[in-house]
Design a protein around this motif. Structure first.
Motif, PDB file in Angstrom:
ATOM      1  N   UNK A  37       0.810  -1.221   0.078  1.00 45.71           N
ATOM      2  CA  UNK A  37      -0.013   0.055  -0.059  1.00 45.71           C
ATOM      3  C   UNK A  37       0.665   1.129  -0.095  1.00 45.71           C
ATOM      4  N   UNK A  38       2.257   1.172   0.698  1.00 44.99           N
ATOM      5  CA  UNK A  38       2.874   2.227   0.630  1.00 44.99           C
ATOM      6  C   UNK A  38       3.860   2.274  -0.540  1.00 44.99           C
ATOM      7  N   UNK A  39       3.626   1.594  -1.570  1.00 41.61           N
ATOM      8  CA  UNK A  39       4.461   1.493  -2.687  1.00 41.61           C
ATOM      9  C   UNK A  39       5.967   1.346  -2.570  1.00 41.61           C
ATOM     10  N   UNK A  40       6.189   0.452  -1.435  1.00 44.64           N
ATOM     11  CA  UNK A  40       7.670  -0.041  -1.150  1.00 44.64           C
ATOM     12  C   UNK A  40       7.871  -1.408  -2.105  1.00 44.64           C
ATOM     13  N   UNK A  41       6.716  -2.061  -2.158  1.00 48.04           N
ATOM     14  CA  UNK A  41       6.871  -3.239  -2.954  1.00 48.04           C
ATOM     15  C   UNK A  41       5.671  -3.479  -3.962  1.00 48.04           C
ATOM     16  N   UNK A  42       5.942  -4.426  -4.994  1.00 50.92           N
ATOM     17  CA  UNK A  42       4.964  -4.752  -5.963  1.00 50.92           C
ATOM     18  C   UNK A  42       4.186  -5.910  -5.451  1.00 50.92           C
ATOM     19  N   UNK A  73       4.471  -1.417 -11.626  1.00 52.32           N
ATOM     20  CA  UNK A  73       5.455  -0.377 -11.663  1.00 52.32           C
ATOM     21  C   UNK A  73       7.018  -0.624 -11.416  1.00 52.32           C
ATOM     22  N   UNK A  74       7.952   0.027 -12.034  1.00 47.93           N
ATOM     23  CA  UNK A  74       9.114   0.050 -11.486  1.00 47.93           C
ATOM     24  C   UNK A  74       9.301   0.771 -10.168  1.00 47.93           C
ATOM     25  N   UNK A  75      10.609   0.203  -9.600  1.00 44.06           N
ATOM     26  CA  UNK A  75      10.852   0.919  -8.480  1.00 44.06           C
ATOM     27  C   UNK A  75      10.951   2.380  -8.260  1.00 44.06           C
ATOM     28  N   UNK A  76      11.575   2.943  -9.452  1.00 45.01           N
ATOM     29  CA  UNK A  76      11.524   4.376  -9.865  1.00 45.01           C
ATOM     30  C   UNK A  76      10.162   5.284  -9.768  1.00 45.01           C
ATOM     31  N   UNK A  77       9.240   4.428 -10.567  1.00 45.74           N
ATOM     32  CA  UNK A  77       7.949   4.867 -10.612  1.00 45.74           C
ATOM     33  C   UNK A  77       7.172   4.915  -9.498  1.00 45.74           C
TER      34      UNK A  77
END
Length: 223
Positions: A51-56, A72-76
């Motif tokens: 949820x925090x966009x730390x992982x997919x 999404x990529x890590x940078x995105x």
């Protein structure tokens, strides 16, 4: 709105697969305060990381305020996090070599906010968290409750849509824990969405809704 559909997360180590999340369906409306509970190892922190966009996720869909995040990529993900999500951790996660002021200012430096605007916003956040008198101190010079107030000030400095809190009172005594929960409630009442992982039934009472996980699945929801 935050929305997940059939969210799954599988970790593979030495040919052993562990399913941490298994088909999570969840909707969180803007301005909600949601507590996520469950026994250790049920997937709470894994879900919070996604949820925090730390992982997919390994499979499934995750929509963050109209943006599909899955794949999404890590940078995105990092670019989407900036200014949209603030984090509050049990361990405070402050940088020992930086003062209180510098710790709170850090997200604005990443966002390339002009110096004058940074000063105004940092001072306002420190005043709001009643920690301005400690602005030139280092984290190790503060009590646990003061460190968590600094962490919350840093989390809100960029006016995020969402605050994610992982056991925010876990290292605090009851008085400081209550103060932190009141601060999170005030931020939520001002319009910020709060998603909190907790083992504390007391802390979960501050939320509008409690989502209970077991073995990587949502088993019950309570309002």
């Amino acid at each position: 709105m935050i929305r997940t559909s059939n969210l799954q997360k599988v970790f593979t180590t030495e040919e052993v697969e562990t399913t941490a999340l298994n088909g999570i369906q969840m909707e969180i409306n803007p301005g909600e305060f949601v507590a996520i509970m469950g026994p250790s190892g049920c997937g709470k922190s894994t879900l919070l990381n996604i949820l925090g966009l730390l992982d997919n996720p390994s499979e499934g869909s995750y929509e963050f305020f109209g943006t599909e995040v899955s794949g999404m990529s890590e940078r995105q993900r990092a670019n989407l996090r900036k200014g949209n999500i603030g984090f509050v951790f049990q361990s405070f996660n402050l940088i020992d070599e930086l003062t209180v002021y510098e710790n709170v200012e850090l997200p604005l430096l990443y966002l390339k906010t002009p110096a004058g605007e940074r000063k105004k916003r940092v001072e306002a956040a420190l005043e709001r968290m009643n920690i301005m008198h400690r602005r030139n101190h280092f984290p190790q010079q503060l009590s646990g409750g003061q460190q968590q107030r600094v962490a919350i000030a840093r989390a809100v400095i960029a006016n995020p849509k969402v605050i994610l809190a992982d056991e925010p009172t876990g290292n605090l005594d009851s008085a400081n824990g209550l103060e932190v929960m009141n601060l999170l409630t005030q931020l939520n009442q001002a319009g910020t969405t709060v998603i909190m992982v907790t083992h504390s039934v007391h802390d979960s009472g501050f939320a509008h809704r409690v989502v209970n996980l077991f073995d990587g699945k949502v088993v019950t929801e309570q309002r």
